[in-house]
Enzyme design. Structure first.
Site, mmCIF file in Angstrom:
data_model
loop_
_atom_site.group_PDB
_atom_site.id
_atom_site.type_symbol
_atom_site.label_atom_id
_atom_site.label_comp_id
_atom_site.label_asym_id
_atom_site.label_seq_id
_atom_site.Cartn_x
_atom_site.Cartn_y
_atom_site.Cartn_z
ATOM 1 N N LYS A 104 35.556 66.806 -14.228
ATOM 2 C CA LYS A 104 36.474 67.892 -14.593
ATOM 3 C C LYS A 104 37.791 67.820 -13.831
ATOM 4 O O LYS A 104 38.851 68.087 -14.399
ATOM 5 C CB LYS A 104 35.809 69.242 -14.368
ATOM 6 C CG LYS A 104 35.241 69.431 -12.979
ATOM 7 C CD LYS A 104 34.411 70.674 -12.873
ATOM 8 C CE LYS A 104 33.623 70.696 -11.566
ATOM 9 N NZ LYS A 104 32.496 69.750 -11.587
ATOM 10 N N GLU A 128 31.752 66.167 -22.475
ATOM 11 C CA GLU A 128 31.043 67.444 -22.631
ATOM 12 C C GLU A 128 30.527 67.965 -21.305
ATOM 13 O O GLU A 128 30.537 69.178 -21.034
ATOM 14 C CB GLU A 128 29.887 67.273 -23.611
ATOM 15 C CG GLU A 128 29.123 68.556 -23.914
ATOM 16 C CD GLU A 128 29.956 69.571 -24.678
ATOM 17 O OE1 GLU A 128 30.275 70.627 -24.099
ATOM 18 O OE2 GLU A 128 30.302 69.304 -25.847
ATOM 19 N N GLY A 186 20.721 75.732 -2.417
ATOM 20 C CA GLY A 186 21.311 74.557 -3.039
ATOM 21 C C GLY A 186 22.321 74.855 -4.123
ATOM 22 O O GLY A 186 22.815 73.938 -4.783
ATOM 23 N N LYS A 204 38.137 73.546 -15.158
ATOM 24 C CA LYS A 204 37.441 73.752 -16.431
ATOM 25 C C LYS A 204 38.296 74.579 -17.384
ATOM 26 O O LYS A 204 38.336 74.307 -18.599
ATOM 27 C CB LYS A 204 36.098 74.441 -16.171
ATOM 28 C CG LYS A 204 35.130 73.581 -15.375
ATOM 29 C CD LYS A 204 33.900 74.365 -14.945
ATOM 30 C CE LYS A 204 32.949 73.511 -14.116
ATOM 31 N NZ LYS A 204 31.797 74.283 -13.612
#
Length: 430
Positions: A104, A128, A186, A204
């Protein structure tokens, strides 16, 4: 029937899952593509780490040589960052390979040049997995809605920040405490800056805006504000308004009085009402609304990160690119024909929640209201609570430009009776 060969750049959490699925689902992938697909090489930084399921002879530390091989049909790039990813992708194009990327940051910074290089080489660039993990979003925008006019894209595109804000809302935890839990589970990296300061979501948003509005939008065009300044008091204020706080990516098309169209792209925390579907997006999940002329309002929801979900998106692109290879064709490339102006944040119109610490005495409210009026910002509601000589004053405005609100706040800070501006938050989704 020839075998299609794939080079994998990166074998971390996502890359490992890509390799695993390619191996365990080899027969299904071959049936869907129409030809066998073979993992022909895996480029890593350190070759001596154990990588179960990946034969040692496929592992190399020389990514540059791997992408130059003349027999590679598709390069899957999941290493992230700007360099060496950019150089490797361009080299792959030069040597006739299509590219599937989850990068991205690179696409938001240099997407136009990458698309141009892919088009010149007659190969594909699919990505994608760069936005919202497993959620199919890029392909619907590029293909399914290609005949429609998209007016707005609004959503939660970062799971880490959504987890933190959700914990602050549901448990009453402060920002630091919620971040600590996200790190332990995490969801947050050791250095969470890209997530909590909004860089990840801004990249994004740039990609989504570019595709939705057929206009080149880079990360620099996106207004960005993270969640590090969101307090427990902000969360409580949102609850008092039957709202929640979410980090939103908002890309909008607008028209001026003469009909000239332009776009804005922004990422920032905002209060949204509990009645809005985004208010119920919990934990590390993502959700995105797309509003189009003919299709109306569409919602995409699911896991926005993680090894397996992101690998799912990568494999979907891999199947599409391999089919194109077999048919000696390419899929959709960059569409930037509209070339709409990207407006600054000053021009954005929305509502605001402004919390002030003021002196608890007569006339203060009138003084504050006068400042709002002088700058053309209409007040919707006011809530005041006194405490030992001081008071908390919460003002919720009607729609106004960001420039007008900024000028209002600047003047409020000069008033003797205003002790401080505790917080400013936009109100969306109404």
């Amino acid at each position: 029937m020839r075998t299609l060969k794939v080079a994998l750049l990166g074998c971390g959490v996502v890359g490992t899952e890509v390799a695993r699925i390619m191996t365990t689902h080899a027969a299904d992938l071959a049936a869907r593509i129409g030809a066998p697909v073979e993992l022909a090489g895996v480029a890593v930084r350190r070759a001596n780490r154990p990588r179960p399921g990946i034969p040692d002879h496929l592992v190399t530390t020389d990514a540059a040589e791997l992408v130059k091989r003349g027999d590679i049909d598709v390069v899957v790039e999941v290493i992230g960052g700007i360099e060496p990813a950019r150089s490797l992708i361009l080299s792959a194009f030069d040597h006739g390979a299509s590219v599937v990327s989850a990068n991205k940051a690179l696409l938001a910074e240099d997407g136009a040049a990458l698309h141009g290089a892919a088009a010149k080489a007659g190969v594909d660039l699919y990505y994608e997995a760069a936005v919202a993990g497993a959620i199919p979003l890029i392909r619907p925008l590029r293909e399914s809605l290609a005949g429609d006019k998209v007016n707005r894209v609004l959503g939660i595109v970062n799971g880490t920040t959504n987890f933190i804000l959700d914990k602050m809302d549901s448990t009453g935890a402060g920002y630091s405490e919620a971040l600590e839990e996200a790190t332990a589970l995490g969801y947050a990296e050791a250095d969470p800056t890209a997530d909590v300061e909004g860089f990840d979501a801004a990249a994004k948003a740039a990609i989504l805006a570019g595709i939705a509005f057929h206009t080149r939008v880079t990360a620099e065009d996106v207004f960005r504000e993270g969640i590090t300044e969101v307090t427990a008091a902000d969360i409580a204020s949102a609850k008092a308004m039957n709202s929640v706080v979410k980090l939103l990516a908002i890309c909008e098309r607008s028209a001026s009085a003469d009909g000239t169209e332009s776009v804005t792209a922004r990422v920032h925390p905002a209060m949204i009402p509990l009645t809005h579907p985004l208010a119920n997006v919990r934990g590390a999940y993502n959700a995105v609304f797309v509003e189009a002329d003919a299709a109306g309002q569409l919602m995409f929801y699911g896991p926005g990160a993680g090894g397996a979900p992101t690998a799912s998106a990568v494999l979907g692109d891999l199947v599409a690119v391999c089919r194109n290879k077999l048919g000696d064709a390419t899929g959709p490339g960059e569409s930037a024909y509209a070339q709409l102006t990207v407006n600054p944040m000053d021009d954005v119109v929305t509502r605001y929640h402004v919390s002030l610490d003021v002196a608890d005495k007569a006339g203060v409210l009138a003084q504050v209201a006068t400042v709002f009026a002088e700058h053309g910002v209409s007040i919707d509601t006011v809530r005041q609570q006194g405490r030992e000589g001081d008071a908390s004053l919460v003002v919720v405005t009607h729609r106004a430009t960001d420039a007008a609100l900024s000028a209002t706040v600047s003047e409020l800070r000069t008033l003797d009776n205003v002790r401080g501006v505790a917080s400013i938050m936009r109100v969306e989704g109404e």
